[in-house]
Design a protein around this motif. Structure first.
Motif, mmCIF file in Angstrom:
data_model
loop_
_atom_site.group_PDB
_atom_site.id
_atom_site.type_symbol
_atom_site.label_atom_id
_atom_site.label_comp_id
_atom_site.label_asym_id
_atom_site.label_seq_id
_atom_site.Cartn_x
_atom_site.Cartn_y
_atom_site.Cartn_z
ATOM 1 N N GLN A 196 0.826 -1.207 0.000
ATOM 2 C CA GLN A 196 0.000 0.000 0.000
ATOM 3 C C GLN A 196 0.863 1.262 0.000
ATOM 4 O O GLN A 196 0.560 2.234 -0.694
ATOM 5 N N THR B 287 2.268 1.768 -3.375
ATOM 6 C CA THR B 287 1.271 2.295 -4.313
ATOM 7 C C THR B 287 1.285 3.818 -4.304
ATOM 8 O O THR B 287 1.264 4.465 -5.370
ATOM 9 N N LEU C 214 -3.588 1.808 7.454
ATOM 10 C CA LEU C 214 -4.571 2.180 6.434
ATOM 11 C C LEU C 214 -5.096 3.593 6.664
ATOM 12 O O LEU C 214 -5.297 4.353 5.717
#
Length: 491
Positions: free
Chosen positions: A237, A240, A442
């Motif tokens: 993540q 990304t 997150l």
């Protein structure tokens, strides 16, 4: 001398007769747009010290010296502007050609004729009694002639030639206004291209700064994954975000190169590096003291509207020329000269002569040609009226759109600035909570993306604000003056 006076009197008399004009009386069309520009509601309130924008010189409106230099270069080198200037020269030459038909073309001529007559046997030169019947003779004859005069000059009794000249003149004026309109548009296009490049440079700076933050986050997640306190999902993540910022940088570098190419095309040459923008900066590139709530009459002074009006007047004159074709065409050929059998006696008393030959013509059957020409002229005039009204309506909409955006762009800037600041703080707090083990990765990742997007949107909104001022300046007819003594007061 008496013949000369008679000749001049004839020309004066025919000129005095030429006073009829069959063109319809011109009246400017009205009612195409409301009397005032939109105001109230979303539209900004007019300042009490509003100035005439068309009188604000572009050097006084644009504040950044680099942008001023690029505009100056464009005005001197842009090829579209040179084409517009060439069109003006062509139209002026055509007007001069057409205007010349109002006056006669006077020409001077000189001839010398040498003739030899041979008389046969039994024909004496004098033909008198007693001539030698068996002899032949010859006689040389010399004739010298000088004259000045005009040939087939149309006496414009019904205004045909004058209306054609007026139409050519108005077309010339229309091309002048087209050149002025092209100048205004060029200034606005250069300013917008320069500001767009500045915005993209700002976006590139933001992406590079964000790339550093994303790189640090990626390094941290990789280290946590290596020691066993993080997951591969978190690494992927973070990567990304990092790769997305890298992609943005590559795309922006390409965009900036294309921005410079566009700016070079508008400037007509390669813009020096020191004149290129490095970002939007804290200081505005242009003034923000533009009026609103003014009469829509100001739109009638826009060059594109004036261009349409001159074309309408030209079509009005063409109707007069088409109507005059139904009346007789009267032309005059006249000469004043001297004739002698000896060169030395060419200008002596008794050798002067004149010739005046007026003529008239009226087609009886042309199978509808003149009627068709008149119908075409009337239809062209109707098209010109609609074109003029459309030009005013287009100008009204452009100004109204710019005012509508101006009325709320300040609120957008303030809201977007607050949003970007809140997103930056949220991203910083989320990162601290993640490092302390309070929040999940997150949440931090989402906060970073939100802050990045908010910063990008703020730059875009600032570009919109700068472009709105340029568009309002252009749509109100600004950009024709180099300098002005009028200094708009800040709102």
């Amino acid at each position: 001398m008496n013949m000369t006076k008679s000749f001049l009197s004839l020309l004066l008399g025919t000129a005095m007769l030429a006073g009829c004009n069959l063109a319809p009386k011109y009246e400017r069309p009205g009612g195409a747009v409301p009397a005032t520009l939109p105001q109230g509601g979303i539209y900004p309130t007019a300042p009490t010290d509003a100035v005439d924008v068309s009188r604000i010189g572009w050097r006084d409106f644009f504040l950044d010296q680099r942008l001023q230099q690029v505009i100056e270069t464009g005005l001197a080198n842009n090829r579209d502007l040179r084409i517009a200037a060439g069109n003006v020269l062509q139209a002026r030459a055509q007007y001069r050609v057409q205007r010349a038909d109002l006056l006669p073309t006077v020409s001077a001529n000189g001839t010398a004729t040498y003739t030899n007559n041979i008389f046969g046997a039994g024909q004496a030169a004098g033909g008198g009694v007693g001539a030698n019947p068996g002899a032949s003779s010859s006689q040389d004859i010399e004739i010298y002639q000088a004259s000045v005069g005009l040939s087939a000059f149309e006496l414009d009794l019904f205004g045909r030639v004058r209306n054609l000249s007026r139409a050519a003149q108005e077309q010339y004026f229309a091309t002048e206004e087209a050149q002025r309109s092209a100048r205004i548009s060029l200034i606005a296009e250069i300013a917008n291209a320069w500001l767009t490049m500045a915005s993209d440079q700002e976006q590139l700076r933001l992406s590079r700064e964000t790339l550093g933050a994303f790189e640090e986050t990626l390094r941290l997640t990789r280290e946590q994954f290596r020691v066993g306190i993080g997951s591969e999902l978190e690494v992927r993540q973070a990567e990304t975000n990092y790769q997305g910022a890298l992609s943005d940088i590559a795309a922006l570098e390409t965009t900036i190169a294309r921005d410079q190419n566009a700016l070079n095309l508008l400037a007509g040459t390669t813009v020096p590096q020191e004149q290129l923008p490095t970002g939007l900066g804290a200081q505005p590139a242009s003034r923000d003291a533009l009026p609103s709530g003014i009469s829509s009459e100001v739109l009638l002074r826009r060059p594109d509207v004036l261009q349409a009006e001159h074309q309408l007047i030209a079509e009005n004159a063409n109707i007069g020329a088409a109507r005059a074709a139904f009346f007789p065409t009267i032309s005059l050929t006249a000469t004043l000269g001297t004739l002698s059998t000896a060169l030395s006696g060419l200008f002596k008393d008794g050798t002067y002569n004149y010739n005046v030959a007026p003529s008239g013509a009226l087609p009886l059957f042309d199978f509808g040609r003149r009627k068709g020409n008149l119908d075409y002229a009337k239809a062209s005039q109707q098209v010109a009226v609609a074109t003029y009204e459309r030009a005013i309506q287009t100008a009204f909409r452009e100004v109204a759109d710019a005012l509508a955006q101006r009325g709320r762009i300040g609120d957008q800037i303030r809201a977007q600035s607050t949003r970007a600041e809140a997103a930056r703080v949220a991203a910083r707090l989320s990162d601290a909570r993640f490092r302390a083990g309070i929040d999940s990765f997150l949440t931090t990742l989402d906060a970073q993306r939100t802050a990045y997007a908010a910063e990008q949107q703020l730059v875009t909104t600032r570009l919109t604000q700068a472009g709105n001022l340029v568009e309002l300046y252009r749509s109100l007819g600004g950009g024709l003056e180099e300098r002005t003594t009028v200094t708009p007061s800040p709102q």
